[in-house]
Design a protein around this motif. Structure first.
Motif, PDB file in Angstrom:
ATOM      1  N   GLY A  69       0.809  -1.210   0.000  1.00 55.49           N
ATOM      2  CA  GLY A  69       0.000   0.000   0.000  1.00 55.49           C
ATOM      3  C   GLY A  69       0.844   1.262   0.000  1.00 55.49           C
ATOM      4  N   HIS A  70       0.221   2.384  -0.334  1.00 57.74           N
ATOM      5  CA  HIS A  70       0.928   3.649  -0.392  1.00 57.74           C
ATOM      6  C   HIS A  70       0.643   4.505   0.823  1.00 57.74           C
ATOM      7  N   GLY A  71       0.288   3.930   1.909  1.00 58.71           N
ATOM      8  CA  GLY A  71       0.020   4.712   3.107  1.00 58.71           C
ATOM      9  C   GLY A  71      -1.124   4.111   3.896  1.00 58.71           C
ATOM     10  N   PRO A  72      -1.462   4.794   4.985  1.00 59.51           N
ATOM     11  CA  PRO A  72      -2.524   4.270   5.840  1.00 59.51           C
ATOM     12  C   PRO A  72      -3.883   4.237   5.155  1.00 59.51           C
ATOM     13  N   GLY A  73      -4.166   5.124   4.248  1.00 65.45           N
ATOM     14  CA  GLY A  73      -5.444   5.137   3.544  1.00 65.45           C
ATOM     15  C   GLY A  73      -5.618   3.914   2.666  1.00 65.45           C
ATOM     16  N   ALA A  74      -4.534   3.495   2.004  1.00 68.04           N
ATOM     17  CA  ALA A  74      -4.601   2.321   1.142  1.00 68.04           C
ATOM     18  C   ALA A  74      -4.841   1.060   1.955  1.00 68.04           C
ATOM     19  N   VAL A  75      -4.219   0.986   3.111  1.00 69.37           N
ATOM     20  CA  VAL A  75      -4.416  -0.183   3.982  1.00 69.37           C
ATOM     21  C   VAL A  75      -5.858  -0.230   4.460  1.00 69.37           C
ATOM     22  N   ASP A  76      -6.395   0.933   4.822  1.00 65.70           N
ATOM     23  CA  ASP A  76      -7.794   0.975   5.273  1.00 65.70           C
ATOM     24  C   ASP A  76      -8.747   0.550   4.161  1.00 65.70           C
ATOM     25  N   GLU A  77      -8.464   0.985   2.935  1.00 61.37           N
ATOM     26  CA  GLU A  77      -9.314   0.596   1.809  1.00 61.37           C
ATOM     27  C   GLU A  77      -9.238  -0.905   1.554  1.00 61.37           C
ATOM     28  N   MET A  78      -8.038  -1.451   1.654  1.00 61.82           N
ATOM     29  CA  MET A  78      -7.884  -2.894   1.465  1.00 61.82           C
ATOM     30  C   MET A  78      -8.611  -3.665   2.558  1.00 61.82           C
ATOM     31  N   LEU A  79      -8.486  -3.185   3.798  1.00 67.41           N
ATOM     32  CA  LEU A  79      -9.181  -3.854   4.902  1.00 67.41           C
ATOM     33  C   LEU A  79     -10.694  -3.743   4.730  1.00 67.41           C
ATOM     34  N   ASP A  80     -11.180  -2.569   4.300  1.00 71.19           N
ATOM     35  CA  ASP A  80     -12.612  -2.412   4.072  1.00 71.19           C
ATOM     36  C   ASP A  80     -13.105  -3.345   2.965  1.00 71.19           C
ATOM     37  N   ALA A  81     -12.339  -3.448   1.894  1.00 67.97           N
ATOM     38  CA  ALA A  81     -12.727  -4.334   0.789  1.00 67.97           C
ATOM     39  C   ALA A  81     -12.752  -5.790   1.246  1.00 67.97           C
ATOM     40  N   GLU A  82     -11.739  -6.157   2.024  1.00 66.74           N
ATOM     41  CA  GLU A  82     -11.707  -7.534   2.521  1.00 66.74           C
ATOM     42  C   GLU A  82     -12.842  -7.794   3.494  1.00 66.74           C
ATOM     43  N   ASN A  83     -13.149  -6.832   4.348  1.00 64.72           N
ATOM     44  CA  ASN A  83     -14.275  -6.978   5.281  1.00 64.72           C
ATOM     45  C   ASN A  83     -15.594  -7.114   4.532  1.00 64.72           C
ATOM     46  N   LYS A  84     -15.773  -6.326   3.464  1.00 64.18           N
ATOM     47  CA  LYS A  84     -17.004  -6.424   2.683  1.00 64.18           C
ATOM     48  C   LYS A  84     -17.113  -7.796   2.025  1.00 64.18           C
ATOM     49  N   LEU A  85     -15.985  -8.288   1.503  1.00 66.76           N
ATOM     50  CA  LEU A  85     -15.986  -9.613   0.885  1.00 66.76           C
ATOM     51  C   LEU A  85     -16.339 -10.692   1.909  1.00 66.76           C
ATOM     52  N   LEU A  86     -15.728 -10.630   3.076  1.00 62.44           N
ATOM     53  CA  LEU A  86     -16.018 -11.623   4.124  1.00 62.44           C
ATOM     54  C   LEU A  86     -17.452 -11.490   4.631  1.00 62.44           C
ATOM     55  N   ALA A  87     -17.953 -10.257   4.720  1.00 67.00           N
ATOM     56  CA  ALA A  87     -19.340 -10.050   5.149  1.00 67.00           C
ATOM     57  C   ALA A  87     -20.306 -10.627   4.126  1.00 67.00           C
ATOM     58  N   ASP A  88     -20.008 -10.465   2.847  1.00 66.59           N
ATOM     59  CA  ASP A  88     -20.858 -11.046   1.798  1.00 66.59           C
ATOM     60  C   ASP A  88     -20.840 -12.563   1.858  1.00 66.59           C
ATOM     61  N   GLN A  89     -19.670 -13.135   2.075  1.00 61.70           N
ATOM     62  CA  GLN A  89     -19.578 -14.594   2.191  1.00 61.70           C
ATOM     63  C   GLN A  89     -20.366 -15.090   3.402  1.00 61.70           C
ATOM     64  N   LEU A  90     -20.251 -14.363   4.515  1.00 63.96           N
ATOM     65  CA  LEU A  90     -20.986 -14.735   5.719  1.00 63.96           C
ATOM     66  C   LEU A  90     -22.489 -14.619   5.492  1.00 63.96           C
ATOM     67  N   ALA A  91     -22.916 -13.571   4.808  1.00 62.56           N
ATOM     68  CA  ALA A  91     -24.343 -13.409   4.519  1.00 62.56           C
ATOM     69  C   ALA A  91     -24.855 -14.546   3.643  1.00 62.56           C
ATOM     70  N   THR A  92     -24.052 -14.994   2.690  1.00 66.54           N
ATOM     71  CA  THR A  92     -24.440 -16.108   1.834  1.00 66.54           C
ATOM     72  C   THR A  92     -24.594 -17.391   2.654  1.00 66.54           C
ATOM     73  N   LYS A  93     -23.632 -17.625   3.557  1.00 62.80           N
ATOM     74  CA  LYS A  93     -23.714 -18.835   4.391  1.00 62.80           C
ATOM     75  C   LYS A  93     -24.907 -18.782   5.326  1.00 62.80           C
TER      76      LYS A  93
END
Length: 111
Positions: free
Chosen positions: A7-31
């Motif tokens: 990442g290019h800084g703390p903002g990029a890490v936060d965006e990556m974490l948010d994207a990963e959280n959304k992906l995991l939340a979608d998977q959890l919602a499907t299950k």
């Protein structure tokens, strides 16, 4: 997990974490959705089986009533004199012979 070192800084890490959280939340919602549908299917199946068993219970009760009446009539016939005993003996022998004849016919039909 995501690769945080690129990442290019703390903002990029936060965006990556948010994207990963959304992906995991979608998977959890499907299950959760699958589990909910499975639980509803089990509930429906259980209700159908309970209705079937209730119907069988009433059928067994009516059969019990019929058998009780038959046993009472049979007992009255046995207790009521010599002529009825002779008739009872003939009926019993006839039923036994009928059983063996039907058994013979069925065993011949199967082979």
């Amino acid at each position: 997990m995501a690769d945080w070192s690129r990442g290019h800084g703390p903002g990029a890490v936060d965006e990556m974490l948010d994207a990963e959280n959304k992906l995991l939340a979608d998977q959890l919602a499907t299950k959760v959705s699958r589990l909910k549908s499975l639980a509803l299917d089990i509930d429906k199946e259980t209700e159908e089986h309970n209705a079937y068993l209730d119907g069988m219970d009433s059928n067994f009760l009516s059969a019990t009533g019929l058998l009780t009446g038959s046993v009472k009539r049979f007992s009255n016939m046995v207790r009521s004199g010599r002529d009825n005993r002779r008739l009872l003996c003939y009926v019993s022998v006839g039923l036994i012979l009928l059983f063996f004849v039907l058994y013979f016919i069925v065993s011949r039909a199967q082979t």
